[in-house]
Design an enzyme around this catalytic site. Structure first.
Site, mmCIF file in Angstrom:
data_model
loop_
_atom_site.group_PDB
_atom_site.id
_atom_site.type_symbol
_atom_site.label_atom_id
_atom_site.label_comp_id
_atom_site.label_asym_id
_atom_site.label_seq_id
_atom_site.Cartn_x
_atom_site.Cartn_y
_atom_site.Cartn_z
ATOM 1 N N LYS A 114 1.002 -1.288 0.131
ATOM 2 C CA LYS A 114 0.055 -0.031 -0.081
ATOM 3 C C LYS A 114 0.776 1.230 -0.060
ATOM 4 C CE LYS A 114 -3.116 2.935 2.742
ATOM 5 N NZ LYS A 114 -3.910 2.671 3.872
ATOM 6 N N GLY A 175 -8.730 9.313 8.850
ATOM 7 C CA GLY A 175 -9.256 9.277 10.167
ATOM 8 C C GLY A 175 -10.372 10.203 10.373
ATOM 9 N N ALA A 202 -9.661 5.146 2.897
ATOM 10 C CA ALA A 202 -9.532 6.286 3.990
ATOM 11 C C ALA A 202 -10.902 7.268 3.984
ATOM 12 C CB ALA A 202 -8.386 7.082 3.574
ATOM 13 N N GLY A 203 -11.209 7.673 5.164
ATOM 14 C CA GLY A 203 -12.306 8.481 5.297
ATOM 15 C C GLY A 203 -13.679 8.079 5.472
ATOM 16 N N ASN A 224 -10.102 1.509 8.617
ATOM 17 C CA ASN A 224 -9.523 1.116 9.943
ATOM 18 C C ASN A 224 -9.879 1.694 11.016
ATOM 19 O OD1 ASN A 224 -5.782 0.691 10.954
ATOM 20 N ND2 ASN A 224 -7.605 0.722 12.091
ATOM 21 N N THR A 225 -10.021 3.137 11.322
ATOM 22 C CA THR A 225 -10.281 3.503 12.469
ATOM 23 C C THR A 225 -11.911 3.595 12.594
ATOM 24 O OG1 THR A 225 -8.939 5.614 11.760
ATOM 25 C CG2 THR A 225 -10.362 6.019 13.327
#
Lengths: 284, 66
Positions: A114, A175, A202-203, A224-225
């Site tokens: 990545k 995040g 992301a996001g 992830n977050t």
């Protein structure tokens, strides 16, 4: 009953048969997850399993000989059987990326990467110039590069030109949990690059946002977050799994065309009382 | 001899090669990788790398990541 002829099992089979193909490898899951920010390694492990993910991201950091964290993480990862996707998070130059990528390949024994080249500290926006330069060199060195990029069509095309076979445009900055901020650009990417595997990376903050990405025709979602920082990460991981599956099958089923004005779904023909109420209205 | 290990200056006994330096520092096993002055050093080359005063060594290991 006639509706039993098309059962839920049939639908499940239809979804399951449609695998995600990245760099010649097939995956049943279209949800990729990160391994960071969990309350504990045990919850991380349980959450990854609940998500159904077959690709997980991880990283490398400086470590003193006394620290055993690296070995613990590595022990779990080896057992998971997932495709590893090491990242180059925090790198700011192609030189840093190349060194970290080579170190990742040696430890994790995978060419998959990545690619992250950060161009701005405030929103962790990818540096498009650094990305393209790094991707070109990494592809020459035999890496299977999955670049974390913005939703800019021209940058994405340049990344394909230098040999990337998969692109990972952001939904929003890392995040933030803001969801798909620029749907016009994302829709443009999907329409102009119909045969390229596109993963929203992301996001994403909520399962509904992941479902939306999949409904738009994106091939997968990486997050992830949103899982790790949920009050119950394991249940949230399962929720994302279901949302991604629902979004993908909804895309395959074909969404209705939006309309500007209302259109009754119940037949209007032979509506009772219609004439009377109209007559009464006229009398009034 | 002074070497920067993960950004920290350290005085070490003059090692013959990178492999003996890593042993001197206490790195064991294979769950780490190394860069010298910003460039990756493959494990099979450790024995062939000589060090000089002021070299910067980065030793990394797996961590969680997004």
């Amino acid at each position: 009953m006639w509706w039993r002829r098309w059962s839920v099992d049939d639908s499940k089979r239809l979804i399951m048969n449609e695998q995600l193909n990245l760099y010649g490898k097939n995956f049943n899951s279209r949800l990729l997850v990160g391994t960071a920010l969990y309350p504990s390694p045990a919850i991380m492990r349980e959450s990854v399993e609940a998500s159904g993910a077959e690709i997980i991201t991880l990283s490398l950091r400086r470590q003193s000989p006394e620290q055993q964290q690296g070995k613990m993480i590595w022990d779990y990862i080896r057992e998971s059987g997932c495709q590893l996707l090491p990242n180059t998070a925090g790198c700011r130059t192609p030189r840093e990326v190349i060194a970290l990528a080579e170190m990742s390949r040696e430890i994790f024994q995978t060419d998959w990467l990545k690619l992250e080249v950060i161009g701005d500290d405030y929103n962790l926006q990818p540096d498009p110039y650094g990305l393209i330069e790094a991707a070109r060199e990494l592809v020459k060195r035999g890496f299977k590069v999955l670049p974390y990029c913005t939703d800019d069509l021209v940058v994405c095309r340049r990344l394909l030109d230098v040999g990337c076979e998969v692109l990972m445009p952001w939904g929003a900055p890392i995040g933030t949990g803001q969801g798909l901020l620029n749907k016009y650009n994302l829709q443009t990417l999907r329409e102009r690059l119909p045969d390229v595997p596109l993963i929203i990376d992301a996001g994403i903050g909520a399962p509904s946002q992941a479902a939306e990405a999949m409904e738009m025709g994106f091939d997968a979602v990486l997050l992830n977050t949103a899982i790790a920082k949920a009050q119950n990460p394991v249940v949230m991981a399962q929720s994302f799994r279901l949302a991604v599956e629902a979004g993908r099958s909804a895309h395959a089923a074909g969404l209705m065309v939006k309309r500007q004005t209302a259109s009754p779904s119940t037949p209007t023909l032979d509506m009772p009382f219609w004439q009377q109420s109209s007559s009464k209205a006229l009398q009034d | 001899m002074q070497i920067f290990v993960n950004g920290q200056a350290q005085s070490v006994e003059c090692p013959n090669d990178l492999k003996s330096l890593l042993q001197q520092l206490g790195y064991r096993g294979e769950t780490f990788a190394v860069a010298l002055n910003g460039d990756f050093v493959p494990r099979e080359n450790y024995l062939h790398i000589e060090l000089k005063d002021g070299d910067a060594l980065d030793v990394v290991a797996p961590v969680v990541g997004g």
